[in-house]
Structures are given as structure tokens and as C-alpha cells.
Scaffold this motif. Sequence first.
Motif, PDB file in Angstrom:
ATOM      1  N   UNK A 215       0.812  -1.210   0.000  1.00 50.26           N
ATOM      2  CA  UNK A 215       0.000   0.000   0.000  1.00 50.26           C
ATOM      3  C   UNK A 215       0.850   1.266   0.000  1.00 50.26           C
ATOM      4  N   UNK A 216       2.144   1.137   0.236  1.00 51.44           N
ATOM      5  CA  UNK A 216       3.030   2.286   0.312  1.00 51.44           C
ATOM      6  C   UNK A 216       3.736   2.507  -1.028  1.00 51.44           C
ATOM      7  N   UNK A 217       4.348   3.670  -1.163  1.00 47.75           N
ATOM      8  CA  UNK A 217       5.070   3.955  -2.389  1.00 47.75           C
ATOM      9  C   UNK A 217       6.150   2.933  -2.674  1.00 47.75           C
ATOM     10  N   UNK A 218       6.832   2.470  -1.633  1.00 52.46           N
ATOM     11  CA  UNK A 218       7.897   1.493  -1.814  1.00 52.46           C
ATOM     12  C   UNK A 218       7.368   0.166  -2.353  1.00 52.46           C
ATOM     13  N   UNK A 219       6.067  -0.073  -2.178  1.00 53.99           N
ATOM     14  CA  UNK A 219       5.461  -1.314  -2.670  1.00 53.99           C
ATOM     15  C   UNK A 219       5.085  -1.248  -4.147  1.00 53.99           C
ATOM     16  N   UNK A 220       5.129  -0.075  -4.740  1.00 60.41           N
ATOM     17  CA  UNK A 220       4.608   0.132  -6.097  1.00 60.41           C
ATOM     18  C   UNK A 220       5.398  -0.699  -7.106  1.00 60.41           C
ATOM     19  N   UNK A 221       4.680  -1.439  -7.934  1.00 55.89           N
ATOM     20  CA  UNK A 221       5.313  -2.295  -8.931  1.00 55.89           C
ATOM     21  C   UNK A 221       4.607  -2.155 -10.278  1.00 55.89           C
ATOM     22  N   UNK A 383      11.122   7.564  -2.307  1.00 55.07           N
ATOM     23  CA  UNK A 383      11.008   6.709  -3.482  1.00 55.07           C
ATOM     24  C   UNK A 383       9.969   7.291  -4.412  1.00 55.07           C
ATOM     25  N   UNK A 384      10.031   6.934  -5.679  1.00 50.48           N
ATOM     26  CA  UNK A 384       9.034   7.414  -6.642  1.00 50.48           C
ATOM     27  C   UNK A 384       9.064   6.545  -7.884  1.00 50.48           C
ATOM     28  N   UNK A 385       7.878   6.327  -8.461  1.00 53.42           N
ATOM     29  CA  UNK A 385       7.754   5.618  -9.743  1.00 53.42           C
ATOM     30  C   UNK A 385       7.472   6.638 -10.830  1.00 53.42           C
ATOM     31  N   UNK A 386       8.088   6.436 -12.009  1.00 51.54           N
ATOM     32  CA  UNK A 386       7.815   7.309 -13.156  1.00 51.54           C
ATOM     33  C   UNK A 386       7.929   6.520 -14.442  1.00 51.54           C
ATOM     34  N   UNK A 387       7.032   6.823 -15.370  1.00 54.87           N
ATOM     35  CA  UNK A 387       7.116   6.251 -16.713  1.00 54.87           C
ATOM     36  C   UNK A 387       6.757   7.358 -17.696  1.00 54.87           C
ATOM     37  N   UNK A 398       5.061   8.587  -2.630  1.00 54.41           N
ATOM     38  CA  UNK A 398       4.617   9.180  -1.368  1.00 54.41           C
ATOM     39  C   UNK A 398       4.944  10.667  -1.352  1.00 54.41           C
ATOM     40  N   UNK A 399       3.924  11.490  -1.501  1.00 54.79           N
ATOM     41  CA  UNK A 399       4.153  12.930  -1.611  1.00 54.79           C
ATOM     42  C   UNK A 399       3.030  13.677  -0.917  1.00 54.79           C
ATOM     43  N   UNK A 400       3.389  14.711  -0.185  1.00 51.08           N
ATOM     44  CA  UNK A 400       2.417  15.468   0.582  1.00 51.08           C
ATOM     45  C   UNK A 400       1.657  16.486  -0.260  1.00 51.08           C
ATOM     46  N   UNK A 401       2.290  17.006  -1.311  1.00 46.70           N
ATOM     47  CA  UNK A 401       1.653  18.046  -2.120  1.00 46.70           C
ATOM     48  C   UNK A 401       1.861  17.724  -3.598  1.00 46.70           C
ATOM     49  N   UNK A 424      -1.392   8.459  -5.689  1.00 48.31           N
ATOM     50  CA  UNK A 424      -0.904   8.919  -4.387  1.00 48.31           C
ATOM     51  C   UNK A 424      -0.958   7.762  -3.389  1.00 48.31           C
ATOM     52  N   UNK A 425       0.050   6.902  -3.368  1.00 49.79           N
ATOM     53  CA  UNK A 425       0.052   5.815  -2.379  1.00 49.79           C
ATOM     54  C   UNK A 425       0.247   6.355  -0.970  1.00 49.79           C
ATOM     55  N   UNK A 426      -0.042   5.525  -0.009  1.00 49.65           N
ATOM     56  CA  UNK A 426       0.154   5.889   1.394  1.00 49.65           C
ATOM     57  C   UNK A 426       1.630   6.159   1.664  1.00 49.65           C
ATOM     58  N   UNK A 427       1.905   7.147   2.523  1.00 49.36           N
ATOM     59  CA  UNK A 427       3.284   7.475   2.890  1.00 49.36           C
ATOM     60  C   UNK A 427       3.663   6.790   4.189  1.00 49.36           C
ATOM     61  N   UNK A 428       4.865   6.297   4.241  1.00 49.35           N
ATOM     62  CA  UNK A 428       5.392   5.760   5.487  1.00 49.35           C
ATOM     63  C   UNK A 428       6.094   6.859   6.262  1.00 49.35           C
TER      64      UNK A 428
END
Length: 750
Positions: A215-221, A383-387, A398-401, A424-428
Motif C-alpha cells: 500500500x506504500x510507495x515502496x510497494x509500487x510495482x 522513493x518514486x515511480x515514473x514512466x 509518497x508525496x504530501x503536495x 498517491x500511495x500511502x506514505x510511510x
Amino acid sequence: MTVIKTKFGRRAFIKNTSLASGGMILGFNLLASCKDKTVEEVMLMPKEWFEINSYLKIGDNGLVTIYTPNPEFGQNIRTSMPMLVAEELDVDWQSVLVEQAPYHKENFGFQFTGGSQGIRRRWESLRTAGATAKQMLRQAAAQNWQVPVEEITAESGMLHHTSSEKSAGYGEMAALAATLEVPEVVKLKEVKDFKLIGKSHKNIDAKDIVTGKPMFGMDYQKEGMLIAMVEHPPAFGLTLSSVDAEEAKAMPGIKDVVTIKSYKDGFEKGGFDTNAFPELVAIVGNSTWEVMQARKKLRVEWKPITASTETVKGFRGEETKNIPAGLESSTNHKVQMAALAAKPGKIVRKDGKPVAAFKKAAKVLERTYSAPFLAHNTMEPLNAFAFVQGNKVKLAGPMQIPSSMLPAITSSLGIPEENIEMDIPRMGGGFGRKAYGHYVLEAALISQKVNSPVKLIYTREDDMTNGIYRPTYQATYRAAFDVDNNLTALHVKAGGIPESPLFANRFPAGALDNYLAEEWSIDSNITIGAFRAPRSNFMAGAEQAFLDEVAETIGKDPIQFRLDLLKRAKENPVGEENDYDADRYAGVLELVREKSGWKQNDENVHRGVSAYFCHNSYAAHILDVTMKEGTPIVQKVCCAIDCGIVVNPDAAKNMAEGAITDGIGNALYGELTFKDGVPQKNNFHQYQMIRSSDAPKEIDVHFVQNEIEPTGMGEPPFPPIFGAVANALYKATGQRHYEQPFVKEKQVVG
């Protein structure tokens, strides 16, 4: 009952309620039940959904999905925000599903988590969304049954018409309701009629969190995703000169090594475009391990930066920032701050004749307080995912704004905003660190260069040595007394690197005839940013420790001394710009005094009190400490908070407990120093965080009961705990503490 205008037209309603909210709060993941059961156990999924407005949709079987607009990083707005919608919708909480909304400016407005403004800013708009949907369902039932809408009642997801004995679930009327015009006005409930708000509800994500569900950004696949890491300068004051990547590229699993520059020349930065090292080397490969091993083979040369000036458009308008060259050290910082603190500062507020009062004083008490840089050290590293595919961009992180980074992304990528999609995944963890989205921009630039989906991962060392830090601060307080030992004047001069922490119009301003506030600052190339309760996290501790010493000097009980000042501020305030409510401030002090049994007689337990106003709320703490072989043991903290209406008491209590524990850890151990621009700590074997054994044995939280609209909750309990720790330690040891951290000798065993 509050009557709210909704504007005309369904689309207009969706747009205006979201934009007017301006808030900052939660985030979710995929559909999740509000109980510890699967969706199928609660209710079968509907065959069809009907969107009533941008915040909710209703299934043909009565199941309701409520979208959470703002990012979640542990404050539980993912539960509390949907409660606001569900309250006015009058739906059974067990029939509600929660879904995280993606970034969408038109539908959800300013999706910002920070400043303890989430519930406060969304309080009206989210309730209006629920009330409007309920009114449209009532209109649909009235139209279907051919009766006046005034005769239709709604409760627990059911519509009723008493005289005809007709009833229907929301799902039966959802299709028709979705076609109706949005009513021009709706009525919101009175506080006395709340059924959900004010009652505790479990965190809807609790089971997913403890069972490790992704559920967190680090989990994004994503299929075909590569892993990227960055190499940044080893010291502040350095920038990229050259890179030899041939040996790294030859390592197994490595796809490419590229250099990136975050901002185009001439780009005008916003307030959250802070980036310690905008020129980086990025290494991209198949797996985290392969990238980490190849990274060791990079041969990078760095060179000194040149001094520069930049204009930044922040929340407070345009600011000019000077960025000096050179390699800075904490020892030099202390010398610089001491020298500047000895000179006249910029006068920010002056009441009465403070200079004359100090000249006439029979006695003057002067104390200087300081605090170091602090690292956020969120549990989940950046961490962040981009394509980036041609002219389209997919981002997740995981980003606040989310909106704050878009201008830089569109500028650097050359891709229009409408072609950028963000999840916007959950932030740890966050509390300021993830308001600065440079890592998302970096991921996008890397993806564009390697033409592949990429997940950028910062190691703990990357994060801790890359900023963004809580600034280092210093404040000098002076108090003047007459021959009868009465307090006649107060002077505060505060500054820091590279900003001042001063709030000139906060208590005790307004409670004294003679008051002077000055500030100063020193430029630096060490990047700083928001840290839980910015600036307040230092000023509260310094102010409250000094007030305790003043109370002791004049022989008054420390709580009564504060209450006497607040009585003056209420009955005969000095000045017109005092930004606190003396009644509410006094209220938390009186409540914590009552609930703690302030006048306890255990000679082995030493008590410190502290209270502070920030983020529109008031918090007071009484901390009990005992000593064991010279080590302080926090036995209990009694806490009183006035944050207006408490939406979800359990969640609010959890935030207070977290703030108190976090504050104790930072007060006792938190410190980051620099030598020739190099952070002297880079992981937890050096940087002391609070351990379970250091946490209070008991935390007792109480809320002032009133009907004031909700104010801040995530940050207000944090600043005053620093003063409570300092004051309790004095009672325990007889030694005043003026420099944070208070316990320097404790070292982490690595």
C-alpha cells in the motif's frame, strides 16, 4: 443548522466544493472495508455504480464508495475524512468503502497534507458533498413516489415516506439521483445531531498495515520497471564536475548511467522546489542489489559551488534567497550565531517602552537557548515511480503536495500538465520531508532518459545526507523585574540558519506592557524545510523553559504564573495583533492541571509543565520523570488539547501520543552536525531515535469539549513537549537545560 450554497450545476458543484476546501489530509489505497472484514463479507459488490459527485459514488445495492482527496501518512485522515461525508449522507458506516483519489485538480482541489490543515480546510466541503448527495437521493425518491421532497426522510442508507409507508435503499434511487441537478443550497447538521463525528472508529487500513499488504510507495510495482538510485555530492557546497561510469555500466544487470539536472535554467522555483543537489548521477538496473553494487564502481568528481541568488515564490510571496559558497561546519555556525545574537536584530514587534523598563530594572534574567539541525528520518525512505512515454507521464509516489512539483516537472520534461497522471500511495511518514517532491521529478527525468518505467529508491544514507533538514536555531530571552520582584518587561531575540523561528505575536506578547521581539538569520547552502510544526518546534521549548525560570524567580507556581499572564491578555490585552485566544489557551492549562493532579507529593517523581499555541490549536503537557542511575525515565505525560470538534477521538489521541513520543526523542537525542559540509551522521547507528524503552510508560490525553470547528491536530501537541522535558529535568537534577539535545552522552550501539 448551517445552510450551504452549492453553486449551480452538477459539474460546478464538483469543482467548487473541492477548490474551496484548499485543505490537506489523507490518502488511501484500493477499496477497503471500514470493518475488519472483506468487501464480500460486508456486502456483495454492486453491478453498477452511480457517481453522485466527485467525492462519492453509490452502488445499485446501496454500497457507498467515498474518495479521500488528500495524501495519508499516518494521521488517519483516510478514516476521518470519509466520516465527514458519511455523517451528512446519513449512511451506515458498515456500508462504506474508502478509495484513495488520484491527483485531480478539477475534482479535488488542493490535495495537500501538511500544516495540520486537512480536516480544518475540508470540514465544510466534505460534509457538503455528503449533504448534497443525500438531498439528491431525497429528490429522486420524491419524484419516484410523487410526493413532496420535504416529506422524505433519510437515515442509515434508507429513504422513508411516513404517510405512504414507502421505503427504499439509497441504491434503488442512485441511478435517478445521479441525473438530477445539484440543489442550490443544502443544510448541514447541527453538532448535537452528529452520529459518526465525535465517535471513535478504527483505522480502516489497520489490518492491511499490520499484515503487510502492499500500500506504500515502496510497494509500487509495474511490469518492466527498472530500479534507479542516485549519487549526490558528499558535502553541501559541492556540485557535479565529471563522472566515469564505464566500470559501473559493465556490472551485471545494469542498463545505464545518466546525469540529470532537475531544473532548467531560468525556471522560477516555488516554495516546495527545494532540492539539495539538483545535479545528480543516476544508475539504472534490473534490481536494487545490482544497482547498489554497481554504484560502488562509479568514479565521480565534485567541485565547489559558486555563490548565487534565487527568487522563490512561496506561500508568503516572493522571497530572495542567498546561497553562499563554501563548506560549512557546525562549530562555525555556533560562532556565527553567537556573534549575530549579540548585535541588534530586526525589530518585529515593540509594545510600550521595553528599553526603558530594562534600564530601570532592579534585576534582569537572561538565558540563551539553541537547537541543532534535525533530520526527518521517516520510516519509509524517499522513493518514486515514473514512466515517461513520449508526451505522456505516469507518476506515483509518497508525496504530501502532488501539485507543488508539477511546474518543475512540466518545465523539465517539456510535457504539458494535462498529460501527467499521478497516483498517491500511502506514505510511510512525512511531517514535512515529503512536501519537497524533488525525488519524483528525478524519477521522471531518469525515466525520460532511459525510456523505461523506473522506480527511484533512496537508501537511508541518501535520505539522511540529502536534506531537507529542520534548521538550527538560537533564541535569547531577557526578563526585567522591579524592586518588588514583579515582571516588568520581556525581550526575545531569535534567529537561525538560514531562517528565524520567531513568532512575534504569540504568547506572552499581549500579556505585558513592555515587550520587544527581534529576529535575525544567517545564509547557508544547507537545505532546510518544514519539520513537524515548523519553527514552533523550537520556539515553544525555549519560551516555555524560560517562563518556568521566570516563575521560579518571582516565586510563583508555573501554571498559575501562565494563567495570570493569560488573564491579563484576556481582560486587558496589549496590542491588536495577538494571534491566540487567551481563553482557549488558559483552558488547556486548567484542564491539564486538573487531570494530572498537579500538586502530587511523590518526591521521586519530578514534573514539568509546558503549553503552546500553533496551527490554530492549543496543547498543554505535564511530564513526569524519574531518574535511574543518572538517566531520565519518562513515567507519564498528561496532555490537554483544544482542537475544536474532534472528528475521530481514537485517531486524535493516537496523533497526540505520537507527537509526544516523537518530541521526547528529539528533545533528548535529536542532532545532526556538519563538518566541512559533510553531515556527521548518515544512519541510525549514529543518529539516535527514541527507543521503546525511552518512551513514556503512560500517556493520558484529554480534549477540551466545545463546538468550535476543527483546528489543527497533527502538529500542535509536538512543540510544547520540548519545554515539558526541559522543565521536568530541571526539577529532577537541579540543572537547567539550554541546549538541545538534552542527553548527549547516550550513544547508539551499531
